[in-house]
Enzyme design. Sequence first.
Site, PDB file in Angstrom:
ATOM      1  N   SER A   1      53.869 -28.694  96.245  1.00 18.88           N
ATOM      2  CA  SER A   1      54.236 -30.026  95.750  1.00 18.88           C
ATOM      3  C   SER A   1      54.511 -30.907  96.959  1.00 18.88           C
ATOM      4  CB  SER A   1      55.502 -29.931  94.893  1.00 18.88           C
ATOM      5  OG  SER A   1      56.065 -31.217  94.700  1.00 18.88           O
TER       6      SER A   1
ATOM      7  N   TYR B   1      63.969 -26.786  94.112  1.00 21.43           N
ATOM      8  CA  TYR B   1      62.530 -26.892  93.845  1.00 21.43           C
ATOM      9  C   TYR B   1      61.765 -27.175  95.149  1.00 21.43           C
ATOM     10  CZ  TYR B   1      58.235 -28.922  91.813  1.00 21.43           C
ATOM     11  OH  TYR B   1      56.930 -29.211  91.488  1.00 21.43           O
TER      12      TYR B   1
ATOM     13  N   ALA C   1      62.595 -26.572  98.274  1.00 20.64           N
ATOM     14  CA  ALA C   1      62.580 -25.436  99.204  1.00 20.64           C
ATOM     15  C   ALA C   1      61.585 -24.379  98.723  1.00 20.64           C
ATOM     16  CB  ALA C   1      63.990 -24.836  99.320  1.00 20.64           C
TER      17      ALA C   1
ATOM     18  N   LYS D   1      58.875 -24.917  96.961  1.00 18.94           N
ATOM     19  CA  LYS D   1      57.504 -25.406  97.155  1.00 18.94           C
ATOM     20  C   LYS D   1      57.131 -25.430  98.649  1.00 18.94           C
ATOM     21  CE  LYS D   1      56.146 -26.154  92.875  1.00 18.94           C
ATOM     22  NZ  LYS D   1      55.166 -25.229  92.261  1.00 18.94           N
TER      23      LYS D   1
HETATM   24  N1  LIG Z   1      53.953 -32.685  87.131  1.00 20.60           N
HETATM   25  C1  LIG Z   1      54.243 -32.992  88.374  1.00 20.60           C
HETATM   26  O1  LIG Z   1      54.674 -34.118  88.673  1.00 20.60           O
HETATM   27  C2  LIG Z   1      54.062 -31.980  89.478  1.00 20.60           C
HETATM   28  C3  LIG Z   1      54.084 -32.429  90.811  1.00 20.60           C
HETATM   29  C4  LIG Z   1      53.930 -31.503  91.829  1.00 20.60           C
HETATM   30  C5  LIG Z   1      53.736 -30.168  91.526  1.00 20.60           C
HETATM   31  N2  LIG Z   1      53.713 -29.768  90.218  1.00 20.60           N
HETATM   32  C6  LIG Z   1      53.543 -28.336  89.966  1.00 20.60           C
HETATM   33  O2  LIG Z   1      52.377 -28.142  89.183  1.00 20.60           O
HETATM   34  C7  LIG Z   1      52.552 -26.990  88.345  1.00 20.60           C
HETATM   35  C8  LIG Z   1      52.287 -27.381  86.900  1.00 20.60           C
HETATM   36  O3  LIG Z   1      53.179 -28.416  86.543  1.00 20.60           O
HETATM   37  P1  LIG Z   1      53.081 -29.170  85.136  1.00 20.60           P
HETATM   38  O4  LIG Z   1      53.804 -30.459  85.317  1.00 20.60           O
HETATM   39  O5  LIG Z   1      51.692 -29.149  84.633  1.00 20.60           O
HETATM   40  O6  LIG Z   1      54.009 -28.214  84.269  1.00 20.60           O
HETATM   41  P2  LIG Z   1      54.123 -28.046  82.689  1.00 20.60           P
HETATM   42  O7  LIG Z   1      55.555 -27.718  82.440  1.00 20.60           O
HETATM   43  O8  LIG Z   1      53.518 -29.202  81.955  1.00 20.60           O
HETATM   44  O9  LIG Z   1      53.233 -26.760  82.411  1.00 20.60           O
HETATM   45  C9  LIG Z   1      53.558 -25.534  82.987  1.00 20.60           C
HETATM   46  C10 LIG Z   1      52.898 -24.415  82.200  1.00 20.60           C
HETATM   47  O10 LIG Z   1      53.290 -23.193  82.836  1.00 20.60           O
HETATM   48  C11 LIG Z   1      53.772 -22.291  81.861  1.00 20.60           C
HETATM   49  N3  LIG Z   1      54.778 -21.416  82.480  1.00 20.60           N
HETATM   50  C12 LIG Z   1      56.056 -21.731  82.778  1.00 20.60           C
HETATM   51  N4  LIG Z   1      56.670 -20.678  83.315  1.00 20.60           N
HETATM   52  C13 LIG Z   1      55.761 -19.679  83.361  1.00 20.60           C
HETATM   53  C14 LIG Z   1      55.801 -18.327  83.817  1.00 20.60           C
HETATM   54  N5  LIG Z   1      56.919 -17.799  84.297  1.00 20.60           N
HETATM   55  N6  LIG Z   1      54.684 -17.586  83.714  1.00 20.60           N
HETATM   56  C15 LIG Z   1      53.550 -18.094  83.202  1.00 20.60           C
HETATM   57  N7  LIG Z   1      53.450 -19.367  82.745  1.00 20.60           N
HETATM   58  C16 LIG Z   1      54.551 -20.139  82.833  1.00 20.60           C
HETATM   59  C17 LIG Z   1      54.355 -23.163  80.757  1.00 20.60           C
HETATM   60  O11 LIG Z   1      54.428 -22.482  79.520  1.00 20.60           O
HETATM   61  C18 LIG Z   1      53.376 -24.344  80.746  1.00 20.60           C
HETATM   62  O12 LIG Z   1      52.281 -24.112  79.909  1.00 20.60           O
HETATM   63  C19 LIG Z   1      53.966 -26.490  88.609  1.00 20.60           C
HETATM   64  O13 LIG Z   1      53.929 -25.450  89.571  1.00 20.60           O
HETATM   65  C20 LIG Z   1      54.669 -27.712  89.171  1.00 20.60           C
HETATM   66  O14 LIG Z   1      55.773 -27.383  89.979  1.00 20.60           O
HETATM   67  C21 LIG Z   1      53.873 -30.640  89.197  1.00 20.60           C
END
Ligand SMILES: NC(=O)c1ccc[n+]([C@@H]2O[C@H](COP(=O)([O-])OP(=O)(O)OC[C@H]3O[C@@H](n4cnc5c(N)ncnc54)[C@H](O)[C@@H]3O)[C@@H](O)[C@H]2O)c1
Length: 283
Positions: A161, A174, A176, A178
């Site tokens: 991230s 979060y 740390a 990432k």
């Molecule tokens: N949305 C943002 O702004 C953003 C920005 C930077 C990084 N990210 C990263 O991108 C990734 C996806 O984010 P998102 O916003 O699409 O999340 P989200 O919450 O919309 O979706 C996450 C999915 O992962 C599944 N999940 C959660 N814990 C799990 C586990 N232990 N094992 C297997 N599946 C699991 C959930 O059921 C869900 O379907 C994450 O790693 C997040 O940290 C998101």
Amino acid sequence: MRNRSRDSERLKNNRIMDQFSLEDKIAIVTGAGQGIGKAIALTFAKAGADLVIVDIDAVSANSTTQEIHDMGRDALALSVNACNKDQVDGMVRKTLKRFKRIDISVHNAGGGYPTKPILEMLEEDWDKSVTLNLKSAFLCCKSVGKIMAKQKRGSIVNMSSMAGFGPYPLGANYAAAKAGVKNLTENLAVELGPYNVRVNALAPGPVETPTIAEYYKEHPEMKEQRLRAIPLKRIAVPEDIANVALFLASDASGYVSGQTILINGALATFVTPELIAELGKRF
Ligand SMILES: NC(=O)c1ccc[n+]([C@@H]2O[C@H](COP(=O)([O-])OP(=O)(O)OC[C@H]3O[C@@H](n4cnc5c(N)ncnc54)[C@H](O)[C@@H]3O)[C@@H](O)[C@H]2O)c1
């Protein structure tokens, strides 16, 4: 003559686009039930891959899998907790049983948003975020990496991230974790390079996924602050991230390894004057 040169131009372009194709590749995507993971899985299917759709939530994993079947590609839904070693090893076993190899693995399961300053953070807040975001990536990298090293071929894409690149006020647990994913990616790229396995990571800025949309509903001021600070003047959609994942997964990025790619509309920092003012009133 003119037509021939146009044809050869077209052929050249076709070959370039072929490098982005995932035709008949086998790709795992964790956390693919919704949000960015789902967008990555659908983009890979559009590019010709067959998918292993992994999510802790079986209902959403099945629903993404159904969408991929409707697109005419093969997909296997697995309900797996990416933080559990036995379940992650099971994911790899079941993938091999069904598809015989793993060409691409995207370790996207994770999440988090700003909640509290470090001085208010509980030990369990820290452990939860590090387990969900960093340990899950380690377990998946290790289990998939062993197979790819034997295959002498593969592309791993981890999910870091922009928060891992610097301060992320109210979300140090979060951030740390990432930052750890970025470093894990750099190390694994060195250790697996001799086996022709590439390892990279994605580092999105704010992306409007269902989870973040809920968060913005409760904190509309945060969305406004982000929008004001993003030079491209919009919050990313999951497809913005999926397109970069496609590049990293495909042969088009054949000489890219050990990199964590920022995808943030040129957002410079999460530190806003409003947050500094608010943080100064806490203690
Ligand atoms: N949305 C943002 O702004 C953003 C920005 C930077 C990084 N990210 C990263 O991108 C990734 C996806 O984010 P998102 O916003 O699409 O999340 P989200 O919450 O919309 O979706 C996450 C999915 O992962 C599944 N999940 C959660 N814990 C799990 C586990 N232990 N094992 C297997 N599946 C699991 C959930 O059921 C869900 O379907 C994450 O790693 C997040 O940290 C998101």
